[in-house]
Design an enzyme around this catalytic site. Sequence first.
Site, PDB file in Angstrom:
ATOM      1  N   LYS A   1      37.308  35.814  78.033  1.00 38.79           N
ATOM      2  CA  LYS A   1      36.767  36.688  79.074  1.00 38.79           C
ATOM      3  C   LYS A   1      35.428  37.293  78.643  1.00 38.79           C
ATOM      4  O   LYS A   1      34.447  37.271  79.390  1.00 38.79           O
ATOM      5  CB  LYS A   1      37.762  37.796  79.397  1.00 38.79           C
ATOM      6  CG  LYS A   1      37.329  38.688  80.560  1.00 38.79           C
ATOM      7  CD  LYS A   1      38.240  39.893  80.734  1.00 38.79           C
ATOM      8  CE  LYS A   1      39.650  39.512  81.077  1.00 38.79           C
ATOM      9  NZ  LYS A   1      40.509  40.681  81.370  1.00 38.79           N
TER      10      LYS A   1
ATOM     11  N   GLU B   1      38.202  34.111  67.065  1.00 39.32           N
ATOM     12  CA  GLU B   1      38.811  32.797  66.867  1.00 39.32           C
ATOM     13  C   GLU B   1      38.247  31.772  67.848  1.00 39.32           C
ATOM     14  O   GLU B   1      37.902  30.647  67.482  1.00 39.32           O
ATOM     15  CB  GLU B   1      40.336  32.891  67.020  1.00 39.32           C
ATOM     16  CG  GLU B   1      41.029  33.757  65.995  1.00 39.32           C
ATOM     17  CD  GLU B   1      41.128  35.216  66.399  1.00 39.32           C
ATOM     18  OE1 GLU B   1      41.909  35.950  65.775  1.00 39.32           O
ATOM     19  OE2 GLU B   1      40.421  35.638  67.351  1.00 39.32           O
TER      20      GLU B   1
ATOM     21  N   GLY C   1      45.426  39.135  79.589  1.00 35.41           N
ATOM     22  CA  GLY C   1      45.452  37.764  79.095  1.00 35.41           C
ATOM     23  C   GLY C   1      46.794  37.101  79.233  1.00 35.41           C
ATOM     24  O   GLY C   1      46.899  35.935  79.637  1.00 35.41           O
ATOM     25  N   ARG C   2      47.862  37.836  78.929  1.00 33.78           N
ATOM     26  CA  ARG C   2      49.200  37.235  78.974  1.00 33.78           C
ATOM     27  C   ARG C   2      49.720  37.078  80.395  1.00 33.78           C
ATOM     28  O   ARG C   2      50.802  36.535  80.604  1.00 33.78           O
ATOM     29  CB  ARG C   2      50.161  38.071  78.133  1.00 33.78           C
ATOM     30  CG  ARG C   2      50.253  39.542  78.543  1.00 33.78           C
ATOM     31  CD  ARG C   2      50.939  40.368  77.452  1.00 33.78           C
ATOM     32  NE  ARG C   2      50.995  41.784  77.736  1.00 33.78           N
ATOM     33  CZ  ARG C   2      49.994  42.643  77.483  1.00 33.78           C
ATOM     34  NH1 ARG C   2      48.870  42.209  76.973  1.00 33.78           N
ATOM     35  NH2 ARG C   2      50.138  43.927  77.735  1.00 33.78           N
TER      36      ARG C   2
ATOM     37  N   GLU D   1      54.151  41.707  73.502  1.00 39.96           N
ATOM     38  CA  GLU D   1      52.861  42.388  73.557  1.00 39.96           C
ATOM     39  C   GLU D   1      52.866  43.442  74.652  1.00 39.96           C
ATOM     40  O   GLU D   1      52.180  44.463  74.547  1.00 39.96           O
ATOM     41  CB  GLU D   1      51.737  41.370  73.796  1.00 39.96           C
ATOM     42  CG  GLU D   1      50.345  41.941  73.551  1.00 39.96           C
ATOM     43  CD  GLU D   1      49.282  40.865  73.487  1.00 39.96           C
ATOM     44  OE1 GLU D   1      48.929  40.441  72.370  1.00 39.96           O
ATOM     45  OE2 GLU D   1      48.806  40.441  74.562  1.00 39.96           O
TER      46      GLU D   1
ATOM     47  N   HIS E   1      72.170  22.894  67.282  1.00 41.99           N
ATOM     48  CA  HIS E   1      72.323  22.406  65.912  1.00 41.99           C
ATOM     49  C   HIS E   1      71.483  23.203  64.925  1.00 41.99           C
ATOM     50  O   HIS E   1      71.249  22.748  63.811  1.00 41.99           O
ATOM     51  CB  HIS E   1      71.952  20.921  65.854  1.00 41.99           C
ATOM     52  CG  HIS E   1      72.953  20.042  66.543  1.00 41.99           C
ATOM     53  ND1 HIS E   1      73.987  19.420  65.873  1.00 41.99           N
ATOM     54  CD2 HIS E   1      73.107  19.714  67.851  1.00 41.99           C
ATOM     55  CE1 HIS E   1      74.719  18.727  66.736  1.00 41.99           C
ATOM     56  NE2 HIS E   1      74.202  18.890  67.942  1.00 41.99           N
TER      57      HIS E   1
ATOM     58  N   LYS F   1      42.605  43.038  63.647  1.00 40.12           N
ATOM     59  CA  LYS F   1      41.375  42.302  63.931  1.00 40.12           C
ATOM     60  C   LYS F   1      40.158  43.039  63.366  1.00 40.12           C
ATOM     61  O   LYS F   1      39.252  42.423  62.784  1.00 40.12           O
ATOM     62  CB  LYS F   1      41.228  42.114  65.443  1.00 40.12           C
ATOM     63  CG  LYS F   1      42.234  41.144  66.051  1.00 40.12           C
ATOM     64  CD  LYS F   1      42.369  41.301  67.541  1.00 40.12           C
ATOM     65  CE  LYS F   1      41.093  41.060  68.292  1.00 40.12           C
ATOM     66  NZ  LYS F   1      41.302  41.106  69.761  1.00 40.12           N
TER      67      LYS F   1
END
Length: 556
Positions: A211, A217, A279-280, A365, A396, A520
Amino acid sequence: MPTSPIDATSTAAWQELSVHESTLTPDLRGWFADDPERATRLTLPLADLTVDLSKNLVTDETLALLVRLADEVGLADRLQAQLRGDHINVTEDRAVLHTALRRPAGAQPPLVVDGQDIDADVQAELGKMFAFADKVRSGEWTGVTGERVRTVVNIGIGGSDLGPVMAYEALKPYVQDGLEVRFVSNIDPSDLAETVKGLDPTTTLFIVASKTFGTLETLTNARLARTWLWEQLGTADDDESRNAAVAQHFVAVSTALDKVEAFGIDPANAFGFWDWVGGRYSVDSTIGTSLAIAVGPDAFREFLAGFHAVDQHVATTPFAQNVPVLMGLLNVWYVNFLGAHTHAVLPYAQYLHRFAAYLQQLTMESNGKSVRWDGTPVTTQTGEVFWGEPGTNGQHAFYQLIHQGTRLIPADFIAVANPAHPLTDDGVDVHGLFLANFFAQTKALAFGKTADEVRAEGTAEDIVPARVFSGNRPTTSILAAALTPSVLGQLIALYEHITFVQGVVWGIDSFDQWGVELGKKLALEIAPAVQGDMDALASQDPSTRALISRYLELRD
């Protein structure tokens, strides 16, 4: 809307729930035996989903008290405030309008927030994204050498990665032949190296999803991808050649058009979204550009319609029959009254193998908070750890703990009736065999196996305790006809609203995420020390300094 949240623990419903819990002895076997209509009564429709709540550790009284709790904490008012665009994200003074992303064109009445026509804005950006997707899919958009795009690489992180990759994996049967999407998010250079391995640069398109166009990153990976492109194309060192390559092989999802242009991307090829989209919560915005290219605008519109169907259900259905509300309240019941710490999501659909990872960000979050929206300490436990794996793989691996461990782990089981690839093995329908496990697991968790039942099978007495299953392990079963774009949208929206409901009960702001900021910031401060700056190294605490020093010793 009140300036401070209503303290759930001060409500009459909370007090009654506490008393109710202290006298309740869960007995799913007995409850089903005594109430033949339990399964019918507690199985509810949600758009194309069938949701069975009957194997949860609740009675009708429990559910009635939970609905009263929702009323007493003002859930209805808070929901309407969110839908109309009030600034319920108080720490950032923002509206929370991801539900506006999937309102159909021409929805009435128009949604106008802070003087802005939200519907017009959304439809404009979707239209721009769809037009671009059509160009890529048809071959009209080409790379710098004139070759059509065959691979799209989405560069993002967090919601700019988890949503698109989950949805792409879920909808692979709908992906256009000859197109592939890959995703890179981690700043670990291995991630990018593996993502571009074997790609033809002449047929590769990169989408940089950020954005602000400033995420460390994402921008690091974008610069590395740009360098890879130049090197692989053998682009001349002059700016004109390099800029021409970037202009044809990079687009952006961003609103920082000046930074986009400085990177070399034509601002006309930047798709925007807004600060009222977390964002999420953004996979149904232009963050889904890679998905729109892969499955096409029509399928993406179906995806949005699935979201909207659940939004309508939440907004119009009484709480006693409102599936996302009830599931959110059930989670509160397990966390705050029955002491659960985690929640398993177990899709019996391989294409949903990234769904649990997606929900980890969405839920944790959002609701991993220790202060309420007015800055005061929370009065309850908040949040839960979401986790899971698909299908029989999980059986399993970790189901032992769910069945016979000492911890209460509520679990959501998700399945579809019609597989994308119906196969038979020696005349046996393999999907039917697969779903037999889906049905069997929830039955076993609910009803268990008594010592007498184990003995009746001829088990030696000293082995009997190890073979007993206590039962009363709560599950919710979610069943759809098929994993279509609409159904995927419905599943995502379901959990978005579940998360919202829990946040309202706990009085927290589910839409900020300050907890990710400190690490961060410190990483930027520590980076010079990692690069060998001795003064920066000396300023670190003893543990960090020792770790960095050892890293520098080990680094070849």
